[in-house]
Write a protein that holds these residues in place. Structure first.
Motif, PDB file in Angstrom:
ATOM      1  N   MET A   1       0.889  -1.107  -0.032  1.00 20.46           N
ATOM      2  CA  MET A   1       0.167   0.163  -0.056  1.00 20.46           C
ATOM      3  C   MET A   1       0.645   1.463   0.160  1.00 20.46           C
ATOM      4  O   MET A   1       0.680   2.307  -0.824  1.00 20.46           O
ATOM      5  CB  MET A   1      -1.029  -0.042   1.042  1.00 20.46           C
ATOM      6  N   ARG A   2       1.749   1.272   0.735  1.00 22.34           N
ATOM      7  CA  ARG A   2       2.704   2.493   1.063  1.00 22.34           C
ATOM      8  C   ARG A   2       3.404   2.915  -0.577  1.00 22.34           C
ATOM      9  O   ARG A   2       3.609   3.669  -0.924  1.00 22.34           O
ATOM     10  CB  ARG A   2       3.934   2.413   1.867  1.00 22.34           C
ATOM     11  N   SER A   3       3.943   1.651  -1.186  1.00 25.96           N
ATOM     12  CA  SER A   3       4.766   1.648  -2.462  1.00 25.96           C
ATOM     13  C   SER A   3       3.876   2.064  -3.305  1.00 25.96           C
ATOM     14  O   SER A   3       4.112   3.138  -4.157  1.00 25.96           O
ATOM     15  CB  SER A   3       5.309   0.107  -2.601  1.00 25.96           C
ATOM     16  N   ALA A   4       2.412   1.622  -3.417  1.00 27.86           N
ATOM     17  CA  ALA A   4       1.524   2.068  -4.529  1.00 27.86           C
ATOM     18  C   ALA A   4       0.935   3.636  -4.275  1.00 27.86           C
ATOM     19  O   ALA A   4       0.713   4.525  -5.214  1.00 27.86           O
ATOM     20  CB  ALA A   4       0.267   1.257  -4.486  1.00 27.86           C
TER      21      ALA A   4
ATOM     22  N   GLY B   1       1.803   8.328   2.617  1.00 29.05           N
ATOM     23  CA  GLY B   1       0.964   8.468   3.815  1.00 29.05           C
ATOM     24  C   GLY B   1       1.218   7.560   4.971  1.00 29.05           C
ATOM     25  O   GLY B   1       0.487   7.653   6.266  1.00 29.05           O
ATOM     26  N   SER B   2       2.360   7.064   5.050  1.00 29.03           N
ATOM     27  CA  SER B   2       2.904   6.088   6.472  1.00 29.03           C
ATOM     28  C   SER B   2       3.792   6.999   7.073  1.00 29.03           C
ATOM     29  O   SER B   2       3.923   7.999   6.921  1.00 29.03           O
ATOM     30  CB  SER B   2       3.626   5.100   5.783  1.00 29.03           C
ATOM     31  N   VAL B   3       4.040   6.397   8.270  1.00 28.41           N
ATOM     32  CA  VAL B   3       4.877   6.913   9.385  1.00 28.41           C
ATOM     33  C   VAL B   3       6.215   7.161   8.773  1.00 28.41           C
ATOM     34  O   VAL B   3       7.069   8.007   9.456  1.00 28.41           O
ATOM     35  CB  VAL B   3       4.634   6.225  10.650  1.00 28.41           C
ATOM     36  N   THR B   4       6.648   6.575   7.653  1.00 29.87           N
ATOM     37  CA  THR B   4       8.038   6.541   7.263  1.00 29.87           C
ATOM     38  C   THR B   4       8.461   7.918   6.934  1.00 29.87           C
ATOM     39  O   THR B   4       9.449   8.107   6.690  1.00 29.87           O
ATOM     40  CB  THR B   4       8.447   5.430   6.232  1.00 29.87           C
TER      41      THR B   4
ATOM     42  N   GLY C   1      11.816  12.248   5.792  1.00 25.99           N
ATOM     43  CA  GLY C   1      11.858  13.660   5.222  1.00 25.99           C
ATOM     44  C   GLY C   1      11.185  13.835   3.810  1.00 25.99           C
ATOM     45  O   GLY C   1      11.604  14.689   3.092  1.00 25.99           O
ATOM     46  N   TRP C   2      10.815  12.654   3.518  1.00 29.02           N
ATOM     47  CA  TRP C   2      10.165  12.504   2.084  1.00 29.02           C
ATOM     48  C   TRP C   2       9.117  13.430   1.882  1.00 29.02           C
ATOM     49  O   TRP C   2       8.202  13.545   2.534  1.00 29.02           O
ATOM     50  CB  TRP C   2       9.768  11.005   1.743  1.00 29.02           C
ATOM     51  N   ARG C   3       9.183  14.172   0.602  1.00 29.30           N
ATOM     52  CA  ARG C   3       8.204  15.085   0.073  1.00 29.30           C
ATOM     53  C   ARG C   3       8.050  15.130  -1.347  1.00 29.30           C
ATOM     54  O   ARG C   3       9.188  14.933  -2.214  1.00 29.30           O
ATOM     55  CB  ARG C   3       8.432  16.548   0.444  1.00 29.30           C
ATOM     56  N   ARG C   4       6.900  15.109  -1.774  1.00 32.11           N
ATOM     57  CA  ARG C   4       6.538  15.321  -3.441  1.00 32.11           C
ATOM     58  C   ARG C   4       5.591  16.677  -3.459  1.00 32.11           C
ATOM     59  O   ARG C   4       4.727  16.812  -2.775  1.00 32.11           O
ATOM     60  CB  ARG C   4       5.973  13.939  -3.886  1.00 32.11           C
ATOM     61  N   ARG C   5       6.298  17.567  -3.994  1.00 34.48           N
ATOM     62  CA  ARG C   5       5.631  19.067  -4.021  1.00 34.48           C
ATOM     63  C   ARG C   5       4.340  18.840  -5.176  1.00 34.48           C
ATOM     64  O   ARG C   5       3.454  19.541  -5.033  1.00 34.48           O
ATOM     65  CB  ARG C   5       6.256  19.951  -4.590  1.00 34.48           C
ATOM     66  N   ARG C   6       4.632  18.054  -6.155  1.00 39.67           N
ATOM     67  CA  ARG C   6       3.535  18.020  -7.120  1.00 39.67           C
ATOM     68  C   ARG C   6       2.996  16.663  -7.046  1.00 39.67           C
ATOM     69  O   ARG C   6       3.152  15.550  -7.097  1.00 39.67           O
ATOM     70  CB  ARG C   6       4.188  18.086  -8.536  1.00 39.67           C
ATOM     71  N   LEU C   7       1.500  16.819  -6.896  1.00 39.07           N
ATOM     72  CA  LEU C   7       0.548  15.634  -6.779  1.00 39.07           C
ATOM     73  C   LEU C   7      -0.088  15.198  -8.093  1.00 39.07           C
ATOM     74  O   LEU C   7      -0.054  16.016  -9.012  1.00 39.07           O
ATOM     75  CB  LEU C   7      -0.570  16.000  -5.864  1.00 39.07           C
ATOM     76  N   SER C   8      -0.077  13.858  -8.286  1.00 38.99           N
ATOM     77  CA  SER C   8      -0.640  13.222  -9.418  1.00 38.99           C
ATOM     78  C   SER C   8      -2.145  14.000  -9.845  1.00 38.99           C
ATOM     79  O   SER C   8      -2.887  14.312  -8.871  1.00 38.99           O
ATOM     80  CB  SER C   8      -0.301  12.057  -9.427  1.00 38.99           C
ATOM     81  N   GLN C   9      -2.456  13.775 -10.994  1.00 38.42           N
ATOM     82  CA  GLN C   9      -3.919  14.199 -11.401  1.00 38.42           C
ATOM     83  C   GLN C   9      -4.507  12.670 -11.154  1.00 38.42           C
ATOM     84  O   GLN C   9      -4.201  11.851 -11.221  1.00 38.42           O
ATOM     85  CB  GLN C   9      -3.866  14.259 -13.002  1.00 38.42           C
ATOM     86  N   PRO C  10      -5.939  12.990 -10.765  1.00 43.39           N
ATOM     87  CA  PRO C  10      -6.877  11.808 -10.599  1.00 43.39           C
ATOM     88  C   PRO C  10      -6.889  10.993 -11.694  1.00 43.39           C
ATOM     89  O   PRO C  10      -6.807  11.525 -12.844  1.00 43.39           O
ATOM     90  CB  PRO C  10      -8.154  12.515 -10.207  1.00 43.39           C
TER      91      PRO C  10
END
Length: 452
Positions: free
Chosen positions: A421-424, A433-436, A441-450
């Protein structure tokens, strides 16, 4: 992997000023109360019913819980997602059409699932028990849908607070009354009590939802409904299969063990899973909180606020998982004794199950993220694969090792589920969305489109 404990400590010191943490804490407090009430109900049932009767109750409760999710036909997630999507767009016709679509699908689901269930139960039990259990199944299925839509439209207290507290409190009061008066406890009365609580709660939620809809869309009664039947049917089918498999992951094991071994052993396994699933307090609170706020932030593209919300979720989840592990592993013998002294020898099974449920809790809302961002297909594949893994493990390991084999298969499937689930979620939605996320410090500034 880069460990960033400095920022994490700073966040912990600033919790009192964090609105997200305050809201998340409220969701956890509600979930703690729900967990305590549910464990109280299980404790009363385990101590007042005979081993065989408690096993029978456990099997029927688990079967009804599984099939109540099946009977929703995926509408609990569909209508919650549609509410956020169409209210943000101000699309009254599609909102009205989606609500009509959900109402018709839920009624069909109750009939198509309830009738075969009644026939199945009546083959092994009396007609009164079969009818009362079926009534609970249908009423609770409708309640699940109303709870999900009111979560986004009205609030968490009205949705989840009323739903799970009422359904657990009413039968617990019945059992306490029987103990106090010396009256005979009837399993069918327990299910009738839960069915009645479900109906009353649903009517309250629908009344409040109606007020909210008319306040936000005063002209919706005069608006013509617009339907996207092909899109909605496809989406609902994916959500239906996914939620059904997820419910199978939660409930089917008790039923299978009852048939492969005995109702008495199923009752003991039911107790260990209820204790280990105290981590569902974390996952349940995460699910309540994230599905309440995530769709609005995602579809309105408030990326910064969404990132802060997920950080808050991860912080509280980490604290609950760590505390829960210490409590269950350290005091598991005493907890089992509270239910029944006969269950103390199952401490080893409890420890193994706890490891698996802790892993699922640590994954956070990754599964919800996949469903709410249009990636139901991947979610379905992951759930289906892990359910199959678990079922194969049951049929292979239970004949060889008994209940130890069952808990081993469950723990392995849960850990696999959490990792996938985390990987997908990262790969498809661009969100961890996991506690890791707190450790990397992982961030992604750009979210994917639906996806849809």
């Amino acid at each position: 992997m880069t460990l960033k404990f400095g920022p994490t400590l700073a966040r912990l010191l600033d919790l009192r000023n964090n609105a997200g943490i305050r809201a998340m804490t409220g969701a956890f407090a509600l979930r703690v109360l729900i967990t305590i009430v549910n464990l109280g109900l299980v404790t009363l049932a385990a101590r007042t019913l005979s081993g065989h009767d408690f096993g029978t109750y456990s099997m029927l409760f688990s079967a009804a819980g599984l099939l109540s999710v099946v009977a929703t036909f995926g509408q609990q997630i569909f209508i919650m997602r549609s509410w956020s999507e169409y209210t943000n767009a101000g699309d009254e016709p599609k909102l009205k059409g989606a609500m009509t679509f959900t109402a018709l699908a839920s009624l069909a689901g109750g009939i198509l699932v309830g009738l075969p269930f009644f026939v199945w139960v009546s083959l092994e039990h009396d007609a009164l028990l079969a009818a009362s259990t079926t009534l609970y199944l249908v009423c609770f299925a409708l309640l699940l849908i109303s709870a999900h839509v009111t979560r986004g439209a009205v609030g968490v207290g009205v949705s989840d607070g009323l739903t799970y507290l009422m359904v657990a409190t009413c039968p617990a009061l019945y059992l306490l009354g029987c103990v106090a008066t010396g009256a005979k406890i009837e399993i069918h009365t327990i299910f009738l009590t839960m069915a009645a609580a479900s109906c009353v709660t649903m009517m309250v939620q629908m009344t409040l939802l109606r007020r909210r809809v008319h306040a936000q869309f005063p002209s919706i009664a005069r608006a013509r409904s617009a339907f996207e039947l092909r899109t909605w049917s496809t989406r609902s089918a994916k959500l239906w299969v996914s939620s059904s498999l997820e419910a199978a992951n939660q409930y089917a094991d008790v039923v299978l063990i009852g048939y492969l071994m005995s109702p008495t052993v199923a009752g003991a396994y039911f107790v260990t899973t209820r204790i280990a699933n105290a981590f569902a307090m974390a996952t349940g609170a995460v699910y309540i909180f994230s599905t309440r706020h995530f769709p609005h932030l995602y579809y309105s593209r408030q990326h910064r606020e969404l990132d802060g919300l997920l950080d808050s979720v991860a912080l509280v989840t980490l604290a609950v998982v760590a505390g829960g592990l210490m409590l269950v592993l350290g005091g598991g013998h005493w907890i089992l004794y509270l239910f029944n002294a006969d269950y103390v020898p199952y401490y080893g099974a409890l420890a193994i199950l706890t490891a698996g449920t802790a892993a699922v809790a640590a994954a956070g809302p990754c599964g919800s993220i996949l469903m709410l961002t249009g990636h139901e297909g991947r979610y379905l594949a992951i759930i289906g694969g892990t359910v199959m893994m678990r079922a194969i493990g049951f049929f292979v390991l239970i004949p060889l090792f008994g209940i130890a084999g069952a808990v081993a298969a469950t723990a392995i499937s849960f850990i696999t589920l959490a990792v996938l689930m985390r990987s997908a979620s990262i790969q498809l939605a661009g969100i961890d969305g996991s506690v890791t996320r707190l450790l990397t410090g992982w961030r992604r500034r750009r979210l994917s489109q639906p996806a849809e």
